[in-house]
Enzyme design. Sequence first.
Site, mmCIF file in Angstrom:
data_model
loop_
_atom_site.group_PDB
_atom_site.id
_atom_site.type_symbol
_atom_site.label_atom_id
_atom_site.label_comp_id
_atom_site.label_asym_id
_atom_site.label_seq_id
_atom_site.Cartn_x
_atom_site.Cartn_y
_atom_site.Cartn_z
ATOM 1 N N LYS A 291 0.846 -1.210 0.000
ATOM 2 C CA LYS A 291 0.000 0.000 0.000
ATOM 3 C C LYS A 291 0.874 1.250 0.000
ATOM 4 C CE LYS A 291 -3.936 -2.133 2.232
ATOM 5 N NZ LYS A 291 -4.430 -2.614 3.517
ATOM 6 N N GLN B 232 -5.118 -1.343 9.530
ATOM 7 C CA GLN B 232 -5.029 -2.679 8.946
ATOM 8 C C GLN B 232 -5.682 -3.715 9.871
ATOM 9 O OE1 GLN B 232 -3.796 -3.328 5.896
ATOM 10 N NE2 GLN B 232 -4.074 -5.528 6.068
ATOM 11 N N ASP C 15 -11.578 3.013 3.937
ATOM 12 C CA ASP C 15 -12.036 1.619 3.904
ATOM 13 C C ASP C 15 -13.563 1.544 3.777
ATOM 14 O OD1 ASP C 15 -10.154 -0.478 3.986
ATOM 15 O OD2 ASP C 15 -9.695 -0.094 6.096
HETATM 16 N N1 GUN Z 1 -6.899 -6.462 5.826
HETATM 17 C C1 GUN Z 1 -7.040 -7.135 4.651
HETATM 18 N N2 GUN Z 1 -7.726 -6.391 3.760
HETATM 19 C C2 GUN Z 1 -8.026 -5.225 4.388
HETATM 20 C C3 GUN Z 1 -8.705 -4.035 3.974
HETATM 21 O O1 GUN Z 1 -9.214 -3.903 2.860
HETATM 22 N N3 GUN Z 1 -8.790 -3.055 4.898
HETATM 23 C C4 GUN Z 1 -8.249 -3.172 6.145
HETATM 24 N N4 GUN Z 1 -8.382 -2.134 6.987
HETATM 25 N N5 GUN Z 1 -7.598 -4.256 6.548
HETATM 26 C C5 GUN Z 1 -7.488 -5.263 5.665
#
Ligand code: GUN
Length: 296
Positions: free
Chosen positions: A54, A98, A121
Amino acid sequence: MTAEIIDGRAFADRLRATVAEAVQAFVAAAGRKPGLAVVLVGQDPASEVYVRSKGKATIAAGMESFEHRLPDTAGQDELIALVEQLNADDRVDGILVQLPLPKDIDGKVVIAAIDPAKDVDGFHVANAGKLAVGEEALVPCTPLGCLLMLKERIGDLSGQDAVVIGRSNIVGKPMAQLLLQENCTVTVAHSRTRDLPAVVRRADIVVAAVGRPHMVKGDWLKPGATVIDVGINRVPAEEEGKTRLVGDVDFESAKATAGAITPVPGGVGPMTIAVLLRNTLVAAHARAGFVAPAQL
Ligand code: GUN
């Protein structure tokens, strides 16, 4: 029939290029870069990989990346204090905490602490509620990306029969809302659904998001259906001690019946980070009082 394979990497590359171009226009107008903050608590190896990619993708798109790492001994109060600091930081347009979080931290409380305007998100109840009533919202990346892929392939989705398998807050429910907004006739199937193969066989569009390897079989599908496989399941590989990733759809049998299908890996997965960048840029426009460009 052999299904067309929907290339998630190519889709993600196109979206990232569109975002990167729009970032330049934003920087010229706002005099600053859009910023994304990612918070990782602990050292889950899969999460480490996600967070690193990311960060790289954010910088490659011309945005500012803020990475915050807390030890797994950090408590909920410490995490919420960090979220509040990011809420107040004008350079930060998007905040992503996350998941999964260590077990003594309540994810719901943490998500509720995120400023909904920075909730890239789309997990905050304010954004989930706006999506449900058809107001402009930040929408979870995975289902939004699935919708964009479906629209790119099919065009107008109006009147299509869509079956979403799975009812999670992160994928199934928002996916159903998005398809409904596009005037699909939407069925949400789940573990208590009776005769799932018969339900799936009605669908022009199937989105599988249950986390059960190879559950959806080719002979469940209506010939020509478009199949989006959100599943990422790690299963033992033929080679002793090795594992491999497979979807919720039995790809080999499904590709003989489907009209188009996303592979695993290389389908939905690569596209989610591109949508995260898109959401960050949309949030940046809203915070700056700008209208986001239509191509986003
Ligand atoms: N963990 C795995 N995929 C995601 C996501 O799309 N958002 C978040 N916050 N954590 C994740």
